[in-house]
Scaffold this motif. Structure first.
Motif, PDB file in Angstrom:
ATOM      1  N   MET A   1       0.847  -1.173   0.000  1.00 60.04           N
ATOM      2  CA  MET A   1       0.000   0.000   0.000  1.00 60.04           C
ATOM      3  C   MET A   1       0.894   1.237   0.000  1.00 60.04           C
ATOM      4  O   MET A   1       1.765   1.386   0.829  1.00 60.04           O
ATOM      5  N   ASP A   2       0.664   2.141  -0.926  1.00 58.63           N
ATOM      6  CA  ASP A   2       1.491   3.344  -0.993  1.00 58.63           C
ATOM      7  C   ASP A   2       0.885   4.481  -0.165  1.00 58.63           C
ATOM      8  O   ASP A   2      -0.216   4.385   0.360  1.00 58.63           O
ATOM      9  N   ALA A   3       1.630   5.550  -0.032  1.00 60.01           N
ATOM     10  CA  ALA A   3       1.222   6.670   0.822  1.00 60.01           C
ATOM     11  C   ALA A   3      -0.061   7.328   0.332  1.00 60.01           C
ATOM     12  O   ALA A   3      -0.892   7.743   1.135  1.00 60.01           O
ATOM     13  N   ASP A   4      -0.237   7.399  -1.011  1.00 62.78           N
ATOM     14  CA  ASP A   4      -1.446   8.034  -1.549  1.00 62.78           C
ATOM     15  C   ASP A   4      -2.698   7.250  -1.203  1.00 62.78           C
ATOM     16  O   ASP A   4      -3.710   7.832  -0.830  1.00 62.78           O
ATOM     17  N   SER A   5      -2.629   5.927  -1.301  1.00 62.04           N
ATOM     18  CA  SER A   5      -3.824   5.136  -0.979  1.00 62.04           C
ATOM     19  C   SER A   5      -4.096   5.150   0.516  1.00 62.04           C
ATOM     20  O   SER A   5      -5.249   5.171   0.947  1.00 62.04           O
ATOM     21  N   THR A   6      -3.043   5.179   1.336  1.00 61.79           N
ATOM     22  CA  THR A   6      -3.231   5.277   2.786  1.00 61.79           C
ATOM     23  C   THR A   6      -3.866   6.610   3.133  1.00 61.79           C
ATOM     24  O   THR A   6      -4.797   6.668   3.940  1.00 61.79           O
ATOM     25  N   ALA A   7      -3.386   7.688   2.510  1.00 63.88           N
ATOM     26  CA  ALA A   7      -3.945   9.013   2.770  1.00 63.88           C
ATOM     27  C   ALA A   7      -5.403   9.074   2.331  1.00 63.88           C
ATOM     28  O   ALA A   7      -6.235   9.637   3.038  1.00 63.88           O
ATOM     29  N   SER A   8      -5.729   8.476   1.200  1.00 70.93           N
ATOM     30  CA  SER A   8      -7.112   8.541   0.731  1.00 70.93           C
ATOM     31  C   SER A   8      -8.042   7.720   1.633  1.00 70.93           C
ATOM     32  O   SER A   8      -9.181   8.112   1.852  1.00 70.93           O
ATOM     33  N   ILE A   9      -7.562   6.609   2.170  1.00 67.40           N
ATOM     34  CA  ILE A   9      -8.362   5.835   3.118  1.00 67.40           C
ATOM     35  C   ILE A   9      -8.607   6.661   4.376  1.00 67.40           C
ATOM     36  O   ILE A   9      -9.723   6.739   4.882  1.00 67.40           O
ATOM     37  N   TYR A  10      -7.566   7.320   4.878  1.00 66.95           N
ATOM     38  CA  TYR A  10      -7.697   8.165   6.063  1.00 66.95           C
ATOM     39  C   TYR A  10      -8.668   9.313   5.793  1.00 66.95           C
ATOM     40  O   TYR A  10      -9.540   9.609   6.613  1.00 66.95           O
ATOM     41  N   ASP A  11      -8.534   9.966   4.643  1.00 68.60           N
ATOM     42  CA  ASP A  11      -9.444  11.057   4.280  1.00 68.60           C
ATOM     43  C   ASP A  11     -10.888  10.571   4.205  1.00 68.60           C
ATOM     44  O   ASP A  11     -11.809  11.268   4.641  1.00 68.60           O
ATOM     45  N   GLN A  12     -11.091   9.374   3.672  1.00 69.16           N
ATOM     46  CA  GLN A  12     -12.432   8.805   3.578  1.00 69.16           C
ATOM     47  C   GLN A  12     -13.002   8.533   4.980  1.00 69.16           C
ATOM     48  O   GLN A  12     -14.159   8.828   5.249  1.00 69.16           O
ATOM     49  N   LEU A  13     -12.175   7.986   5.862  1.00 65.40           N
ATOM     50  CA  LEU A  13     -12.632   7.734   7.231  1.00 65.40           C
ATOM     51  C   LEU A  13     -13.000   9.032   7.939  1.00 65.40           C
ATOM     52  O   LEU A  13     -14.001   9.100   8.665  1.00 65.40           O
ATOM     53  N   ILE A  14     -12.202  10.074   7.753  1.00 64.43           N
ATOM     54  CA  ILE A  14     -12.507  11.374   8.355  1.00 64.43           C
ATOM     55  C   ILE A  14     -13.829  11.907   7.816  1.00 64.43           C
ATOM     56  O   ILE A  14     -14.651  12.418   8.581  1.00 64.43           O
ATOM     57  N   ALA A  15     -14.033  11.771   6.514  1.00 61.05           N
ATOM     58  CA  ALA A  15     -15.282  12.241   5.920  1.00 61.05           C
ATOM     59  C   ALA A  15     -16.481  11.480   6.482  1.00 61.05           C
ATOM     60  O   ALA A  15     -17.543  12.060   6.724  1.00 61.05           O
ATOM     61  N   GLU A  16     -16.313  10.174   6.714  1.00 63.20           N
ATOM     62  CA  GLU A  16     -17.419   9.348   7.195  1.00 63.20           C
ATOM     63  C   GLU A  16     -17.640   9.475   8.701  1.00 63.20           C
ATOM     64  O   GLU A  16     -18.773   9.510   9.167  1.00 63.20           O
TER      65      GLU A  16
END
Length: 53
Positions: A1-16
């Motif tokens: 898993m690269d940094a961009d996909s980790t960041a996007s997962i984190y951003d999605q969790l924050i949004a939810e």
């Protein structure tokens, strides 16, 4: 898993779910300020028998 996909997962969790770590940090800082204030007030009114100071 690269940094961009980790960041996007984190951003999605924050949004939810909201930014839970930031919320907890703010709550802890508020509690710490209140505790500091209360302990300071107590130290000014505590009996001078040495147990608190």
């Amino acid at each position: 898993m690269d940094a961009d996909s980790t960041a996007s997962i984190y951003d999605q969790l924050i949004a939810e779910r909201g930014d839970v770590p930031a919320d907890v940090r703010r709550a802890a800082e508020t509690i710490q300020r209140e505790l500091d204030r209360d302990l300071e007030a107590f130290s000014r009114t505590a009996p001078d028998d040495g147990w608190f100071r």
